[in-house]
Scaffold this motif. Sequence first.
Motif, PDB file in Angstrom:
ATOM      1  N   PHE A   1      65.157  33.852  36.402  1.00 12.14           N
ATOM      2  CA  PHE A   1      64.301  34.725  35.703  1.00 12.14           C
ATOM      3  C   PHE A   1      63.762  35.464  36.389  1.00 12.14           C
ATOM      4  CE2 PHE A   1      63.903  30.751  32.460  1.00 12.14           C
ATOM      5  CZ  PHE A   1      65.003  31.444  31.700  1.00 12.14           C
ATOM      6  N   LYS A   2      62.956  35.183  37.639  1.00 12.03           N
ATOM      7  CA  LYS A   2      62.423  36.247  38.458  1.00 12.03           C
ATOM      8  C   LYS A   2      63.362  37.445  38.963  1.00 12.03           C
ATOM      9  CE  LYS A   2      59.055  33.580  40.793  1.00 12.03           C
ATOM     10  NZ  LYS A   2      59.055  32.392  41.861  1.00 12.03           N
ATOM     11  N   GLU A   3      64.562  36.785  39.219  1.00  3.26           N
ATOM     12  CA  GLU A   3      65.461  38.043  39.698  1.00  3.26           C
ATOM     13  C   GLU A   3      65.878  38.771  38.655  1.00  3.26           C
ATOM     14  OE1 GLU A   3      68.319  35.722  41.675  1.00  3.26           O
ATOM     15  OE2 GLU A   3      67.030  34.759  43.159  1.00  3.26           O
ATOM     16  N   ASN A   4      65.906  38.358  37.621  1.00  2.54           N
ATOM     17  CA  ASN A   4      66.651  39.006  36.661  1.00  2.54           C
ATOM     18  C   ASN A   4      65.873  39.665  35.374  1.00  2.54           C
ATOM     19  OD1 ASN A   4      69.779  38.808  36.941  1.00  2.54           O
ATOM     20  ND2 ASN A   4      68.997  36.937  37.357  1.00  2.54           N
ATOM     21  N   LEU A   5      64.383  39.151  35.339  1.00  6.15           N
ATOM     22  CA  LEU A   5      63.641  39.865  33.954  1.00  6.15           C
ATOM     23  C   LEU A   5      62.558  40.574  34.447  1.00  6.15           C
ATOM     24  CD1 LEU A   5      63.959  36.470  31.832  1.00  6.15           C
ATOM     25  CD2 LEU A   5      65.129  38.639  31.556  1.00  6.15           C
ATOM     26  N   THR A   6      62.036  41.512  33.717  1.00  9.85           N
ATOM     27  CA  THR A   6      60.958  42.236  34.269  1.00  9.85           C
ATOM     28  C   THR A   6      59.784  41.152  33.953  1.00  9.85           C
ATOM     29  OG1 THR A   6      62.205  44.087  33.017  1.00  9.85           O
ATOM     30  CG2 THR A   6      59.808  44.463  33.647  1.00  9.85           C
ATOM     31  N   TYR A   7      59.575  40.599  32.886  1.00 10.16           N
ATOM     32  CA  TYR A   7      58.561  39.576  32.606  1.00 10.16           C
ATOM     33  C   TYR A   7      58.908  38.191  32.465  1.00 10.16           C
ATOM     34  CZ  TYR A   7      56.513  44.295  31.468  1.00 10.16           C
ATOM     35  OH  TYR A   7      55.816  45.322  31.643  1.00 10.16           O
ATOM     36  N   PRO A   8      59.234  37.649  33.429  1.00 12.06           N
ATOM     37  CA  PRO A   8      60.193  36.350  33.432  1.00 12.06           C
ATOM     38  C   PRO A   8      59.095  35.382  33.180  1.00 12.06           C
ATOM     39  CG  PRO A   8      59.440  36.712  35.793  1.00 12.06           C
ATOM     40  CD  PRO A   8      59.060  38.008  35.078  1.00 12.06           C
ATOM     41  N   PRO A   9      59.251  34.115  32.510  1.00 11.76           N
ATOM     42  CA  PRO A   9      58.329  33.010  31.957  1.00 11.76           C
ATOM     43  C   PRO A   9      57.951  32.459  33.239  1.00 11.76           C
ATOM     44  CG  PRO A   9      60.728  32.579  31.216  1.00 11.76           C
ATOM     45  CD  PRO A   9      60.759  33.874  31.908  1.00 11.76           C
ATOM     46  N   LYS A  10      56.685  32.008  33.124  1.00 14.45           N
ATOM     47  CA  LYS A  10      56.001  31.372  34.412  1.00 14.45           C
ATOM     48  C   LYS A  10      56.192  29.948  34.634  1.00 14.45           C
ATOM     49  CE  LYS A  10      53.310  35.085  35.709  1.00 14.45           C
ATOM     50  NZ  LYS A  10      54.410  36.111  35.555  1.00 14.45           N
ATOM     51  N   TYR A  11      56.635  29.362  33.553  1.00 22.96           N
ATOM     52  CA  TYR A  11      56.875  27.783  33.665  1.00 22.96           C
ATOM     53  C   TYR A  11      58.034  27.539  32.660  1.00 22.96           C
ATOM     54  CZ  TYR A  11      54.584  27.272  29.157  1.00 22.96           C
ATOM     55  OH  TYR A  11      54.238  27.619  27.721  1.00 22.96           O
ATOM     56  N   ILE A  12      58.704  26.194  32.896  1.00 24.16           N
ATOM     57  CA  ILE A  12      59.484  25.511  31.930  1.00 24.16           C
ATOM     58  C   ILE A  12      59.144  24.257  31.677  1.00 24.16           C
ATOM     59  CG2 ILE A  12      61.862  24.773  31.781  1.00 24.16           C
ATOM     60  CD1 ILE A  12      62.656  27.103  33.587  1.00 24.16           C
ATOM     61  N   HIS A  13      58.995  23.885  30.537  1.00 23.51           N
ATOM     62  CA  HIS A  13      58.502  22.550  30.070  1.00 23.51           C
ATOM     63  C   HIS A  13      59.656  21.351  30.151  1.00 23.51           C
ATOM     64  CE1 HIS A  13      55.901  19.386  28.423  1.00 23.51           C
ATOM     65  NE2 HIS A  13      57.022  19.101  27.571  1.00 23.51           N
ATOM     66  N   ILE A  14      59.580  20.519  30.832  1.00 21.09           N
ATOM     67  CA  ILE A  14      60.716  19.625  30.849  1.00 21.09           C
ATOM     68  C   ILE A  14      60.334  18.407  29.891  1.00 21.09           C
ATOM     69  CG2 ILE A  14      61.543  17.531  32.108  1.00 21.09           C
ATOM     70  CD1 ILE A  14      60.855  19.367  34.892  1.00 21.09           C
ATOM     71  N   ASP A  15      61.277  18.054  29.047  1.00 20.54           N
ATOM     72  CA  ASP A  15      61.140  17.068  28.101  1.00 20.54           C
ATOM     73  C   ASP A  15      62.253  15.866  28.163  1.00 20.54           C
ATOM     74  OD1 ASP A  15      61.076  15.480  25.702  1.00 20.54           O
ATOM     75  OD2 ASP A  15      61.702  17.120  24.288  1.00 20.54           O
ATOM     76  N   PRO A  16      61.974  14.845  29.110  1.00 21.00           N
ATOM     77  CA  PRO A  16      62.927  14.147  29.597  1.00 21.00           C
ATOM     78  C   PRO A  16      63.340  13.144  28.459  1.00 21.00           C
ATOM     79  CG  PRO A  16      60.683  13.702  30.435  1.00 21.00           C
ATOM     80  CD  PRO A  16      60.806  14.899  29.781  1.00 21.00           C
ATOM     81  N   THR A  17      62.528  12.875  27.598  1.00 17.64           N
ATOM     82  CA  THR A  17      62.816  12.009  26.273  1.00 17.64           C
ATOM     83  C   THR A  17      64.167  12.381  25.687  1.00 17.64           C
ATOM     84  OG1 THR A  17      60.401  11.638  25.988  1.00 17.64           O
ATOM     85  CG2 THR A  17      61.928  10.615  24.471  1.00 17.64           C
ATOM     86  N   PHE A  18      64.364  13.666  25.469  1.00 22.40           N
ATOM     87  CA  PHE A  18      65.535  14.256  24.688  1.00 22.40           C
ATOM     88  C   PHE A  18      66.621  15.211  25.473  1.00 22.40           C
ATOM     89  CE2 PHE A  18      61.932  13.638  21.545  1.00 22.40           C
ATOM     90  CZ  PHE A  18      62.801  12.640  20.755  1.00 22.40           C
ATOM     91  N   CYS A  19      66.278  14.898  26.952  1.00 20.95           N
ATOM     92  CA  CYS A  19      67.003  15.422  27.909  1.00 20.95           C
ATOM     93  C   CYS A  19      67.223  17.061  27.614  1.00 20.95           C
ATOM     94  CB  CYS A  19      68.568  15.074  27.850  1.00 20.95           C
ATOM     95  SG  CYS A  19      68.655  13.096  28.095  1.00 20.95           S
ATOM     96  N   ARG A  20      66.134  17.605  27.696  1.00 20.53           N
ATOM     97  CA  ARG A  20      66.076  19.163  27.446  1.00 20.53           C
ATOM     98  C   ARG A  20      64.917  19.888  28.106  1.00 20.53           C
ATOM     99  NH1 ARG A  20      63.958  19.648  20.994  1.00 20.53           N
ATOM    100  NH2 ARG A  20      61.946  18.939  21.619  1.00 20.53           N
ATOM    101  N   LEU A  21      65.213  21.119  28.188  1.00 22.90           N
ATOM    102  CA  LEU A  21      64.123  21.946  28.942  1.00 22.90           C
ATOM    103  C   LEU A  21      63.593  22.894  27.746  1.00 22.90           C
ATOM    104  CD1 LEU A  21      65.993  22.980  32.101  1.00 22.90           C
ATOM    105  CD2 LEU A  21      64.472  21.190  31.934  1.00 22.90           C
ATOM    106  N   LEU A  22      62.322  23.201  27.776  1.00 25.59           N
ATOM    107  CA  LEU A  22      61.871  24.041  26.956  1.00 25.59           C
ATOM    108  C   LEU A  22      61.173  25.492  27.552  1.00 25.59           C
ATOM    109  CD1 LEU A  22      59.740  21.432  24.735  1.00 25.59           C
ATOM    110  CD2 LEU A  22      62.026  22.362  24.371  1.00 25.59           C
ATOM    111  N   VAL A  23      61.857  26.467  27.291  1.00 22.04           N
ATOM    112  CA  VAL A  23      61.369  27.823  27.901  1.00 22.04           C
ATOM    113  C   VAL A  23      60.383  28.511  27.043  1.00 22.04           C
ATOM    114  CG1 VAL A  23      62.169  29.776  29.321  1.00 22.04           C
ATOM    115  CG2 VAL A  23      63.686  27.630  29.175  1.00 22.04           C
ATOM    116  N   PRO A  24      59.442  29.087  27.414  1.00 25.84           N
ATOM    117  CA  PRO A  24      58.517  30.052  26.400  1.00 25.84           C
ATOM    118  C   PRO A  24      59.068  31.234  26.309  1.00 25.84           C
ATOM    119  CG  PRO A  24      57.443  29.578  28.537  1.00 25.84           C
ATOM    120  CD  PRO A  24      58.553  28.727  28.516  1.00 25.84           C
TER     121      PRO A  24
END
Length: 130
Positions: A91-114
């Motif tokens: 994200f940092k390398e490719n976006l002007t305004y990259p998201p600052k964090y990614i939420h990990i949801d291990p219960t459902f094996c997924r990542l949540l990106v704002p």
Amino acid sequence: SSGINAEYGHDSEGNELPLSRFIRATQALEKQTVYHNSPSPDYYVARNKKKFMVREEECTEVPVTPTPMRTVVEGVYGDYHVATEELLQFFKENLTYPPKYIHIDPTFCRLLVPGLHADTVLQFLEQKGF
């Protein structure tokens, strides 16, 4: 003795036992298995009907208007921390305004990106060879 020659997987009459036949067939199959560009062992992102399970949705649990959006990456199996670090870097390398964090949801094996980042996430996954 029990009538089974354990060492060779045959019964007392010399007939091959079903289990040893099964083991032999399985081993023969495994020898022919070839993996092309297998994904990194650190983490793996599954596909459904040949498509990655990446979607954008409203964060309905947040009582704010306008409703914030997020990108959901489903079917992440493996080390989430490696996945999130590499994705944040991308994200940092490719976006002007990259998201600052990614939420990990291990219960459902997924990542949540704002934010709405499905396209960038898909680019990242393709580049990684998943």
